[in-house]
Design an enzyme around this catalytic site. Structure first.
Site, short mmCIF file in Angstrom:
data_model
loop_
_atom_site.label_atom_id
_atom_site.label_comp_id
_atom_site.label_asym_id
_atom_site.label_seq_id
_atom_site.Cartn_x
_atom_site.Cartn_y
_atom_site.Cartn_z
N GLY A 150 12.83 -48.14 48.70
CA GLY A 150 13.43 -49.40 48.23
C GLY A 150 14.65 -49.67 49.09
CB ALA A 151 15.63 -52.68 51.02
CD GLN B 231 5.40 -48.51 47.25
OE1 GLN B 231 4.19 -48.72 47.18
NE2 GLN B 231 6.01 -48.40 48.41
CG ASP C 144 11.83 -53.88 52.36
OD1 ASP C 144 10.95 -54.40 51.65
OD2 ASP C 144 12.28 -52.73 52.17
CE LYS D 103 6.00 -51.20 50.43
NZ LYS D 103 5.98 -50.30 51.62
#
Ligand code: MRU
Length: 342
Positions: free
Chosen positions: A49-50, A196, A237, A248
Protein backbone atom coordinates in the site's frame (compact mmCIF):
# COMPACT_ATOMS: atom_id res chain seq x y z
CA UNK A 1 -15.56 -7.37 15.59
CA UNK A 2 -14.01 -3.93 15.73
CA UNK A 3 -10.38 -4.52 16.66
CA UNK A 4 -8.21 -2.27 14.48
CA UNK A 5 -5.31 -3.98 12.75
CA UNK A 6 -2.25 -1.72 12.69
CA UNK A 7 -0.17 -2.09 9.53
CA UNK A 8 3.01 -1.02 11.32
CA UNK A 9 4.22 0.81 14.40
CA UNK A 10 7.44 1.95 16.03
CA UNK A 11 8.24 0.13 19.26
CA UNK A 12 10.85 2.59 20.52
CA UNK A 13 13.75 0.63 19.06
CA UNK A 14 12.37 -1.26 16.05
CA UNK A 15 9.63 -1.15 13.43
CA UNK A 16 6.98 -3.79 13.88
CA UNK A 17 5.26 -4.65 10.61
CA UNK A 18 2.10 -6.72 10.27
CA UNK A 19 2.84 -9.66 7.98
CA UNK A 20 0.07 -9.21 5.43
CA UNK A 21 1.13 -12.35 3.58
CA UNK A 22 -0.35 -14.32 6.48
CA UNK A 23 -3.71 -12.53 6.57
CA UNK A 24 -6.53 -13.24 7.08
CA UNK A 25 -5.66 -16.45 8.89
CA UNK A 26 -2.92 -15.38 11.22
CA UNK A 27 -1.90 -12.09 12.81
CA UNK A 28 1.87 -11.98 13.07
CA UNK A 29 4.26 -9.06 13.22
CA UNK A 30 7.77 -8.93 11.79
CA UNK A 31 10.37 -7.08 13.81
CA UNK A 32 12.55 -4.83 11.63
CA UNK A 33 15.75 -3.79 13.36
CA UNK A 34 17.68 -2.62 10.29
CA UNK A 35 16.98 -0.68 7.12
CA UNK A 36 17.61 -3.87 5.16
CA UNK A 37 14.83 -5.59 7.12
CA UNK A 38 12.54 -2.73 6.10
CA UNK A 39 13.64 -3.04 2.48
CA UNK A 40 12.83 -6.76 2.57
CA UNK A 41 9.34 -6.42 4.06
CA UNK A 42 8.47 -3.84 1.40
CA UNK A 43 10.06 -5.80 -1.46
CA UNK A 44 8.40 -9.08 -0.39
CA UNK A 45 5.10 -7.31 0.22
CA UNK A 46 4.77 -8.37 3.84
CA UNK A 47 3.62 -4.76 4.05
CA UNK A 48 2.19 -2.93 1.05
CA UNK A 49 0.00 0.00 0.00
CA UNK A 50 1.54 3.28 -1.14
CA UNK A 51 1.16 5.30 2.10
CA UNK A 52 2.18 2.37 4.33
CA UNK A 53 5.41 1.72 2.45
CA UNK A 54 6.19 5.46 2.53
CA UNK A 55 5.90 5.49 6.33
CA UNK A 56 7.78 2.18 6.69
CA UNK A 57 10.65 3.53 4.61
CA UNK A 58 10.87 6.68 6.78
CA UNK A 59 11.35 4.43 9.81
CA UNK A 60 13.83 2.40 7.75
CA UNK A 61 15.91 5.55 7.31
CA UNK A 62 15.67 6.22 11.07
CA UNK A 63 16.98 2.71 11.69
CA UNK A 64 19.81 3.23 9.19
CA UNK A 65 20.99 6.28 11.13
CA UNK A 66 21.65 4.04 14.14
CA UNK A 67 23.41 1.31 12.21
CA UNK A 68 26.66 2.67 10.84
CA UNK A 69 29.70 1.15 12.57
CA UNK A 70 32.43 3.58 13.74
CA UNK A 71 34.64 2.26 10.93
CA UNK A 72 32.03 3.22 8.29
CA UNK A 73 31.54 6.62 6.72
CA UNK A 74 28.11 7.64 8.11
CA UNK A 75 27.28 9.84 5.12
CA UNK A 76 28.01 7.06 2.65
CA UNK A 77 26.07 4.63 4.83
CA UNK A 78 22.98 6.83 4.63
CA UNK A 79 23.37 7.19 0.86
CA UNK A 80 23.48 3.40 0.55
CA UNK A 81 20.39 3.09 2.75
CA UNK A 82 18.62 5.69 0.58
CA UNK A 83 19.37 3.77 -2.61
CA UNK A 84 18.46 0.40 -1.12
CA UNK A 85 15.14 1.51 0.34
CA UNK A 86 14.15 3.36 -2.84
CA UNK A 87 14.84 0.26 -4.91
CA UNK A 88 12.37 -1.90 -2.94
CA UNK A 89 9.38 -1.11 -5.20
CA UNK A 90 9.27 1.37 -8.10
CA UNK A 91 5.66 2.46 -8.71
CA UNK A 92 4.29 4.11 -5.57
CA UNK A 93 5.82 7.58 -5.44
CA UNK A 94 5.30 7.71 -1.66
CA UNK A 95 8.31 5.43 -1.20
CA UNK A 96 10.83 7.53 -3.14
CA UNK A 97 9.33 10.76 -1.82
CA UNK A 98 9.61 9.62 1.79
CA UNK A 99 13.17 8.28 1.41
CA UNK A 100 14.33 11.45 -0.37
CA UNK A 101 12.81 13.59 2.36
CA UNK A 102 14.63 11.57 5.06
CA UNK A 103 17.84 11.59 3.05
CA UNK A 104 17.75 15.39 2.80
CA UNK A 105 17.33 15.62 6.60
CA UNK A 106 20.28 13.23 7.06
CA UNK A 107 22.42 15.40 4.76
CA UNK A 108 21.37 18.61 6.51
CA UNK A 109 22.16 17.28 9.99
CA UNK A 110 25.20 15.10 9.14
CA UNK A 111 27.69 17.62 10.52
CA UNK A 112 26.06 17.42 13.95
CA UNK A 113 26.89 13.71 14.27
CA UNK A 114 25.00 10.38 13.99
CA UNK A 115 23.07 10.82 17.26
CA UNK A 116 21.44 14.03 15.98
CA UNK A 117 20.76 12.47 12.55
CA UNK A 118 19.08 9.55 14.27
CA UNK A 119 16.85 11.75 16.47
CA UNK A 120 15.86 13.94 13.51
CA UNK A 121 15.03 10.95 11.29
CA UNK A 122 12.89 9.36 13.95
CA UNK A 123 11.08 12.66 14.46
CA UNK A 124 10.56 12.84 10.70
CA UNK A 125 9.13 9.29 10.54
CA UNK A 126 6.76 9.99 13.45
CA UNK A 127 5.61 13.17 11.69
CA UNK A 128 5.01 11.33 8.45
CA UNK A 129 2.97 8.68 10.24
CA UNK A 130 0.91 11.31 12.08
CA UNK A 131 0.37 13.25 8.84
CA UNK A 132 -0.78 10.11 7.04
CA UNK A 133 -3.30 9.48 9.79
CA UNK A 134 -4.67 13.05 9.58
CA UNK A 135 -4.71 13.09 5.78
CA UNK A 136 -6.61 9.83 5.67
CA UNK A 137 -9.22 11.16 8.08
CA UNK A 138 -9.74 14.15 5.77
CA UNK A 139 -9.82 11.96 2.65
CA UNK A 140 -12.38 9.75 4.38
CA UNK A 141 -14.63 12.71 5.19
CA UNK A 142 -14.41 14.29 1.73
CA UNK A 143 -14.81 10.90 0.07
CA UNK A 144 -17.84 9.96 2.16
CA UNK A 145 -19.71 12.94 0.66
CA UNK A 146 -19.57 11.18 -2.72
CA UNK A 147 -21.80 8.38 -1.45
CA UNK A 148 -25.54 8.29 -0.91
CA UNK A 149 -28.09 5.94 0.60
CA UNK A 150 -28.54 2.93 -1.64
CA UNK A 151 -25.12 3.13 -3.30
CA UNK A 152 -23.35 -0.08 -4.26
CA UNK A 153 -19.67 0.73 -4.52
CA UNK A 154 -17.09 -1.23 -6.47
CA UNK A 155 -13.49 -1.20 -5.31
CA UNK A 156 -10.26 -3.02 -6.06
CA UNK A 157 -7.18 -4.02 -4.08
CA UNK A 158 -6.84 -2.89 -0.48
CA UNK A 159 -6.91 0.78 0.45
CA UNK A 160 -7.82 0.49 4.12
CA UNK A 161 -5.86 0.83 7.35
CA UNK A 162 -3.65 -2.03 6.22
CA UNK A 163 -2.45 -0.05 3.20
CA UNK A 164 -1.74 3.13 5.17
CA UNK A 165 -0.54 4.12 8.62
CA UNK A 166 -4.18 4.35 9.69
CA UNK A 167 -7.76 4.56 8.38
CA UNK A 168 -7.13 4.15 4.67
CA UNK A 169 -8.02 6.23 1.63
CA UNK A 170 -10.71 4.86 -0.72
CA UNK A 171 -11.69 2.34 1.93
CA UNK A 172 -11.65 5.12 4.53
CA UNK A 173 -14.24 7.02 2.46
CA UNK A 174 -16.49 3.98 2.22
CA UNK A 175 -16.09 3.29 5.92
CA UNK A 176 -16.84 6.88 6.89
CA UNK A 177 -20.01 6.92 4.74
CA UNK A 178 -21.16 3.73 6.46
CA UNK A 179 -20.26 5.12 9.88
CA UNK A 180 -22.37 8.22 9.11
CA UNK A 181 -25.34 5.88 8.71
CA UNK A 182 -25.54 5.79 4.92
CA UNK A 183 -27.05 2.57 3.58
CA UNK A 184 -24.30 1.38 1.27
CA UNK A 185 -22.88 -1.92 0.15
CA UNK A 186 -19.57 -2.83 -1.39
CA UNK A 187 -18.43 -5.09 -4.20
CA UNK A 188 -14.76 -5.90 -3.62
CA UNK A 189 -12.60 -7.38 -6.37
CA UNK A 190 -10.44 -10.26 -5.20
CA UNK A 191 -7.42 -8.66 -6.96
CA UNK A 192 -5.28 -11.40 -8.42
CA UNK A 193 -2.50 -12.38 -7.96
CA UNK A 194 -1.75 -11.14 -4.42
CA UNK A 195 -5.46 -11.20 -3.50
CA UNK A 196 -5.46 -7.92 -1.60
CA UNK A 197 -9.26 -7.81 -2.06
CA UNK A 198 -10.01 -11.34 -0.93
CA UNK A 199 -7.47 -11.53 1.87
CA UNK A 200 -7.33 -7.95 3.19
CA UNK A 201 -10.28 -5.81 2.08
CA UNK A 202 -12.77 -8.56 2.90
CA UNK A 203 -11.21 -8.77 6.36
CA UNK A 204 -11.48 -5.01 6.87
CA UNK A 205 -15.08 -5.01 5.60
CA UNK A 206 -15.97 -7.80 8.03
CA UNK A 207 -14.31 -5.87 10.88
CA UNK A 208 -16.21 -2.70 9.93
CA UNK A 209 -19.54 -4.55 9.58
CA UNK A 210 -20.12 -3.14 6.09
CA UNK A 211 -22.34 -5.31 3.86
CA UNK A 212 -20.29 -6.57 0.92
CA UNK A 213 -19.77 -9.23 -1.66
CA UNK A 214 -16.45 -10.44 -2.92
CA UNK A 215 -16.20 -10.93 -6.68
CA UNK A 216 -13.42 -12.19 -8.91
CA UNK A 217 -11.74 -9.59 -11.12
CA UNK A 218 -13.56 -10.77 -14.24
CA UNK A 219 -16.99 -10.14 -12.69
CA UNK A 220 -16.87 -6.34 -12.65
CA UNK A 221 -18.47 -6.06 -16.10
CA UNK A 222 -21.56 -8.08 -15.31
CA UNK A 223 -22.04 -6.19 -12.04
CA UNK A 224 -22.06 -2.90 -13.95
CA UNK A 225 -24.20 -4.20 -16.81
CA UNK A 226 -26.80 -5.43 -14.32
CA UNK A 227 -26.66 -2.15 -12.38
CA UNK A 228 -25.61 -4.02 -9.25
CA UNK A 229 -22.99 -1.31 -8.64
CA UNK A 230 -23.40 2.42 -9.32
CA UNK A 231 -20.05 3.97 -8.24
CA UNK A 232 -16.39 3.01 -8.28
CA UNK A 233 -13.66 4.22 -5.95
CA UNK A 234 -10.03 3.07 -5.97
CA UNK A 235 -6.70 4.09 -4.47
CA UNK A 236 -3.66 5.43 -6.33
CA UNK A 237 0.07 4.78 -6.18
CA UNK A 238 1.27 7.68 -8.30
CA UNK A 239 -0.69 10.52 -9.87
CA UNK A 240 0.95 12.41 -12.73
CA UNK A 241 0.57 16.14 -13.34
CA UNK A 242 -2.20 15.59 -15.93
CA UNK A 243 -4.25 13.39 -13.56
CA UNK A 244 -3.30 10.00 -15.07
CA UNK A 245 -2.60 7.62 -12.24
CA UNK A 246 -1.14 4.20 -11.51
CA UNK A 247 -2.98 1.81 -9.26
CA UNK A 248 -3.33 -1.92 -8.76
CA UNK A 249 -3.47 -4.01 -11.90
CA UNK A 250 -7.09 -4.19 -13.07
CA UNK A 251 -7.94 -0.58 -12.20
CA UNK A 252 -7.70 0.62 -15.80
CA UNK A 253 -10.24 -1.91 -17.06
CA UNK A 254 -12.63 -0.82 -14.28
CA UNK A 255 -12.33 2.79 -15.42
CA UNK A 256 -13.07 1.84 -19.04
CA UNK A 257 -16.04 -0.25 -17.97
CA UNK A 258 -17.32 2.53 -15.71
CA UNK A 259 -17.22 5.02 -18.57
CA UNK A 260 -19.04 2.62 -20.88
CA UNK A 261 -21.74 2.17 -18.25
CA UNK A 262 -21.84 5.90 -17.36
CA UNK A 263 -20.80 5.31 -13.74
CA UNK A 264 -18.71 7.76 -11.72
CA UNK A 265 -15.15 6.58 -11.20
CA UNK A 266 -13.14 8.13 -8.33
CA UNK A 267 -9.58 7.79 -7.10
CA UNK A 268 -8.57 8.65 -3.53
CA UNK A 269 -5.03 9.39 -2.41
CA UNK A 270 -3.03 11.79 -0.27
CA UNK A 271 -1.03 14.58 -1.92
CA UNK A 272 2.09 12.51 -1.16
CA UNK A 273 0.93 10.18 -3.98
CA UNK A 274 1.11 13.02 -6.55
CA UNK A 275 4.20 13.19 -8.72
CA UNK A 276 3.97 16.57 -10.42
CA UNK A 277 7.47 16.10 -11.86
CA UNK A 278 6.04 13.83 -14.50
CA UNK A 279 3.60 15.02 -17.07
CA UNK A 280 1.59 11.92 -17.82
CA UNK A 281 1.02 8.35 -16.73
CA UNK A 282 3.24 7.09 -19.54
CA UNK A 283 6.24 8.11 -17.44
CA UNK A 284 5.18 6.08 -14.40
CA UNK A 285 7.43 3.04 -13.87
CA UNK A 286 5.23 -0.04 -13.65
CA UNK A 287 6.57 -2.76 -11.40
CA UNK A 288 6.70 -6.25 -12.88
CA UNK A 289 6.90 -9.01 -10.32
CA UNK A 290 7.95 -12.64 -10.43
CA UNK A 291 5.83 -14.75 -12.79
CA UNK A 292 5.51 -17.32 -10.03
CA UNK A 293 2.89 -15.09 -8.35
CA UNK A 294 0.56 -15.67 -11.32
CA UNK A 295 1.48 -19.29 -11.97
CA UNK A 296 0.68 -20.22 -8.36
CA UNK A 297 -2.04 -19.43 -5.88
CA UNK A 298 -1.61 -19.56 -2.11
CA UNK A 299 1.66 -21.39 -2.62
CA UNK A 300 0.17 -24.02 -4.95
CA UNK A 301 1.08 -24.19 -8.61
CA UNK A 302 -2.07 -23.77 -10.73
CA UNK A 303 -0.60 -23.60 -14.24
CA UNK A 304 0.98 -26.46 -16.18
CA UNK A 305 4.72 -26.84 -15.80
CA UNK A 306 6.29 -24.98 -18.71
CA UNK A 307 3.68 -22.16 -18.64
CA UNK A 308 4.95 -18.58 -18.38
CA UNK A 309 3.19 -15.49 -17.10
CA UNK A 310 3.15 -11.70 -17.40
CA UNK A 311 2.87 -10.04 -14.00
CA UNK A 312 2.61 -6.24 -14.02
CA UNK A 313 1.63 -5.17 -10.53
CA UNK A 314 -0.01 -1.90 -11.61
CA UNK A 315 -1.65 -0.27 -14.59
CA UNK A 316 -2.21 3.34 -15.56
CA UNK A 317 -5.65 4.91 -15.83
CA UNK A 318 -5.88 7.94 -18.14
CA UNK A 319 -7.32 11.08 -16.56
CA UNK A 320 -10.14 11.26 -19.14
CA UNK A 321 -11.79 8.33 -17.36
CA UNK A 322 -11.65 9.87 -13.89
CA UNK A 323 -14.62 11.73 -12.34
CA UNK A 324 -12.72 13.04 -9.33
CA UNK A 325 -9.63 12.61 -7.18
CA UNK A 326 -10.24 12.72 -3.44
CA UNK A 327 -7.37 14.18 -1.40
CA UNK A 328 -6.94 15.63 2.07
CA UNK A 329 -7.72 19.07 0.57
CA UNK A 330 -10.98 18.01 -1.04
CA UNK A 331 -12.14 16.49 -4.32
CA UNK A 332 -10.33 17.64 -7.48
CA UNK A 333 -12.61 17.49 -10.53
CA UNK A 334 -11.69 17.54 -14.20
CA UNK A 335 -10.06 19.20 -15.98
CA UNK A 336 -7.04 18.07 -13.95
CA UNK A 337 -3.64 19.71 -14.07
CA UNK A 338 -4.50 22.91 -12.19
CA UNK A 339 -3.91 21.62 -8.69
CA UNK A 340 -5.26 24.52 -6.73
CA UNK A 341 -7.21 23.85 -3.56
CA UNK A 342 -10.63 22.48 -4.61
O1 MRU B 1 0.84 -3.83 -4.59
P1 MRU B 1 0.17 -3.08 -3.49
O2 MRU B 1 -0.71 -3.93 -2.63
O3 MRU B 1 1.14 -2.26 -2.69
O4 MRU B 1 -0.78 -2.07 -4.25
C1 MRU B 1 -1.60 -1.23 -3.51
C2 MRU B 1 -2.49 -0.40 -4.34
O5 MRU B 1 -2.48 -0.44 -5.54
C3 MRU B 1 -3.36 0.58 -3.59
O6 MRU B 1 -4.55 0.80 -4.28
C4 MRU B 1 -2.62 1.91 -3.44
O7 MRU B 1 -1.34 1.69 -2.94
C5 MRU B 1 -3.33 2.84 -2.54
S1 MRU B 1 -3.38 2.24 -0.87
C6 MRU B 1 -4.13 3.42 0.07
Amino acid sequence: MSQELRSLFWTGSSLRVLDQLRLPFSIEYIECTSYRDVHDVIRNMNTRGAPAIGVAAAYGMALAAREAEPSQNPRQFMLDATATLKSARPTAVNLGWSVDRASAIAERTADRGPAVVSVELLKNADELAADDEQHNLSISRFGAELFDNGDAILTICNTGALATYRYGTAFGAINEAFRQGKRIEVYALETRPYLQGARLTALELVHAGIPFRLITDGMAGICMARRMVNKVIVGADRIAANGDFANKIGTYQLAVLAQYHHLPFYAAAPLSSFDLQIESGQQIPVEERDEEEVLSMAGHRIAAEGAHAFNPSFDVTPHELVSGIVTELGVFRPPFGHWERP
